[in-house]
Scaffold this active site. Structure first.
Site, PDB file in Angstrom:
ATOM      1  N   ASP A 109     -14.705  42.849  33.250  1.00 41.25           N
ATOM      2  CA  ASP A 109     -13.362  43.181  33.718  1.00 41.25           C
ATOM      3  C   ASP A 109     -12.347  42.791  32.657  1.00 41.25           C
ATOM      4  OD1 ASP A 109     -11.350  44.109  35.341  1.00 41.25           O
ATOM      5  OD2 ASP A 109     -11.566  42.571  36.892  1.00 41.25           O
ATOM      6  N   LYS A 110     -11.144  43.307  32.842  1.00 38.89           N
ATOM      7  CA  LYS A 110     -10.025  43.029  31.940  1.00 38.89           C
ATOM      8  C   LYS A 110      -8.793  42.734  32.768  1.00 38.89           C
ATOM      9  CE  LYS A 110      -6.053  45.191  30.615  1.00 38.89           C
ATOM     10  NZ  LYS A 110      -5.079  45.784  31.573  1.00 38.89           N
ATOM     11  N   HIS A 111      -7.917  41.894  32.230  1.00 34.20           N
ATOM     12  CA  HIS A 111      -6.647  41.630  32.904  1.00 34.20           C
ATOM     13  C   HIS A 111      -5.551  41.538  31.854  1.00 34.20           C
ATOM     14  CE1 HIS A 111      -4.113  40.251  36.252  1.00 34.20           C
ATOM     15  NE2 HIS A 111      -3.460  39.585  35.310  1.00 34.20           N
ATOM     16  N   SER A 112      -4.366  42.061  32.195  1.00 35.68           N
ATOM     17  CA  SER A 112      -3.197  41.930  31.330  1.00 35.68           C
ATOM     18  C   SER A 112      -2.172  41.052  32.025  1.00 35.68           C
ATOM     19  CB  SER A 112      -2.583  43.308  31.052  1.00 35.68           C
ATOM     20  OG  SER A 112      -1.307  43.166  30.440  1.00 35.68           O
ATOM     21  N   THR A 149      -0.516  47.610  38.187  1.00 31.39           N
ATOM     22  CA  THR A 149      -1.560  48.638  38.184  1.00 31.39           C
ATOM     23  C   THR A 149      -1.698  49.285  39.561  1.00 31.39           C
ATOM     24  OG1 THR A 149      -2.783  47.578  36.396  1.00 31.39           O
ATOM     25  CG2 THR A 149      -4.031  49.029  37.846  1.00 31.39           C
ATOM     26  N   ARG A 197       5.913  34.526  44.211  1.00 34.87           N
ATOM     27  CA  ARG A 197       6.336  34.280  42.827  1.00 34.87           C
ATOM     28  C   ARG A 197       7.310  35.346  42.358  1.00 34.87           C
ATOM     29  NH1 ARG A 197       1.169  34.719  39.750  1.00 34.87           N
ATOM     30  NH2 ARG A 197       2.514  34.580  37.933  1.00 34.87           N
ATOM     31  N   SER A 212      -3.833  32.526  39.207  1.00 32.74           N
ATOM     32  CA  SER A 212      -3.784  33.845  39.835  1.00 32.74           C
ATOM     33  C   SER A 212      -4.779  34.797  39.183  1.00 32.74           C
ATOM     34  CB  SER A 212      -2.370  34.412  39.741  1.00 32.74           C
ATOM     35  OG  SER A 212      -2.310  35.716  40.293  1.00 32.74           O
ATOM     36  N   LYS A 216      -8.947  35.737  40.978  1.00 35.67           N
ATOM     37  CA  LYS A 216      -9.404  37.098  41.304  1.00 35.67           C
ATOM     38  C   LYS A 216     -10.673  37.437  40.541  1.00 35.67           C
ATOM     39  CE  LYS A 216      -5.257  39.033  40.485  1.00 35.67           C
ATOM     40  NZ  LYS A 216      -4.147  38.087  40.629  1.00 35.67           N
ATOM     41  N   LYS A 217     -10.793  36.922  39.340  1.00 33.50           N
ATOM     42  CA  LYS A 217     -11.967  37.237  38.531  1.00 33.50           C
ATOM     43  C   LYS A 217     -13.167  36.374  38.920  1.00 33.50           C
ATOM     44  CE  LYS A 217      -9.235  40.084  36.659  1.00 33.50           C
ATOM     45  NZ  LYS A 217      -9.246  41.463  37.190  1.00 33.50           N
TER      46      LYS A 217
END
Length: 434
Positions: A109-112, A149, A197, A212, A216-217
């Site tokens: 997975d990826k997160h920004s 997203t 937040r 956060s 999730k990951k």
């Protein structure tokens, strides 16, 4: 890109010495006391943090108390142990996802951390699926001036971000990827804090961001994770050093959770790509899935994808992985996965096909658009020196592309298309000089 951390086996706890009777656990502290402790710069124990998160989930914590705790954390910070405890408490607030053992090496997975015009996830998830990965992406909504997203995907009529763990497994089996949001089953505590937040000016808290993202990951059972940490005027953290500090925290806490994590630092002074706004960014993501689109978007997608294929052992080097992702964009296989993901998450199959096979003009007719459109002309001759992402994002936010309070509906058609690039010559009131 920082060197990925490979987590080691956790050490065995030291053996206890005495054989006396076990002491009764202390009474849990009340929320006002926890808030006061953190407000005054004290440390919260694992039990304190767990108690706060339970109160958030069971709704015994008042909104004012949640906001006060978030602000106390924002002002006083948390050390690595506190941040790790918060991450684990958030992750354990809902169901843990479990997948077939054969998938272990494929789960990535990826997160920004958020950017203006950042639609990378919409392109990267199906591209990785086309490369043989399983991508169970739990994503978020917009925070502050940055687009989310999930908000972009919900601009596609029928798309549902709420998928049960069983539906997620079916999507991974049939498509290879899904992009979903938190629910009462998946990391519910983070969903509540995430929304709070956004409206309490605590978006830019390093421990809150870290917890956060990684909570999730942590529930996804990943083999590898890459985090795109933005810095610059339009990023959560303007300075590169602040972004590097967040990257270190993500890699360190992630390693403690058993994740292989790499963090990339990317600038966010100019928008990514040429479209900003929910439906416009979907259109640009589809262009990238056509093998076209702006070069900066394609470059970031292939670099992050290459890192994930390398981290998870599916490519011998990042460059080899990047080439595989690029090939999936060029041969249409990534776009095919995107179409199947849309149909699998509630979009009418005919609409999904039309979006993925149509021309840009045809696609625009299928998605929400603004009622009023205006082309802004240059007020003078000159050269484009900079496109200020933050100013642009704030204007679009005021026009309805962002939220001022939790749960506020968005205007998905609000957006801006950049008709010029940095370095172009402009004539007063006319088109760019070619």
């Amino acid at each position: 890109m920082t060197t990925p951390e490979t987590p080691g086996a956790p050490g065995d706890p030291a053996a206890g010495g005495g054989g006396g009777p076990a002491e009764a656990p202390p009474e849990p502290r009340q929320l006002p006391e926890l808030i006061r402790t953190k407000r005054d710069g004290g440390r919260l124990t694992e039990a304190d943090i767990g108690g706060f998160v339970r109160a958030v989930v069971d709704r015994s914590a008042q909104d004012a108390q949640i906001g006060a705790m978030l602000m106390a954390i924002r002002l006083q910070g948390m050390d690595l142990e506190e941040t790790s405890a918060l991450t684990q408490a958030l992750a354990k607030s809902g169901q843990q996802l479990e997948w077939p053992e054969a998938w272990h090496q494929q789960l990535v997975d990826k997160h920004s951390t958020g950017g203006v015009g950042d639609k990378v996830s919409l392109v990267l998830a199906p591209a990785l699926a086309a490369c043989g990965c399983k991508v169970p992406m739990i994503s978020g909504r917009g925070l502050g001036h940055t687009g989310g997203t999930l908000d972009k995907l919900e601009s596609i009529p029928g798309f549902s971000v709420l998928q049960s763990p069983e539906q997620m497994q079916a999507l991974l089996e049939g498509v290879g990827c899904c992009i979903v949001g938190q629910s009462e089953q998946l990391v519910p505590a983070d969903g509540i804090l995430y929304a709070a937040r956004d409206v309490t000016a605590t978006v830019d808290s390093l421990p809150l961001i870290t917890a956060s993202i990684l909570s999730k990951k942590a529930v996804e059972g990943l083999s590898a994770l890459v985090v795109d940490v933005k810095f610059g005027e339009a990023a959560v953290f303007p300075s590169q050093e602040q972004a590097r500090e967040l990257a270190r925290a993500l890699v360190g806490v992630g390693a403690g959770l058993g994740l292989r994590v790499a963090a990339a630092l990317t600038a966010m002074d100019n928008p990514l790509g040429r479209n900003v706004g929910h439906t416009l960014e979907v259109e640009e993501a589809l262009l990238c899935l056509d093998g076209l689109g702006p070069p900066d978007l394609r470059d970031l997608v292939t670099r992050l994808g290459g890192a994930l294929l390398w981290l998870s052992g599916q490519a011998e080097a990042q460059a080899e992985g990047a080439a595989r992702v690029a090939a999936a964009l060029d041969d249409g296989s990534a776009r095919d996965r995107f179409e199947r993901m849309l149909a699998g998450q509630g979009v009418d199959a005919g609409l999904a096909q039309a979006l993925c096979s149509g021309t840009p003009a045809q696609r625009r007719q299928l998605l929400p658009c603004a009622q009023h459109q205006e082309e802004l002309c240059s007020p003078a001759d000159g050269t484009v020196e900079r496109i200020r992402a933050l100013a642009l994002a704030r204007v679009l936010h005021e026009l309805g592309a962002g939220r001022s309070r939790a749960g506020q509906p968005l205007r998905h058609g609000v957006g801006a298309e950049l008709l010029v690039t940095v370095g172009q010559r402009l004539r007063r009131g006319g088109p760019p000089v070619r």
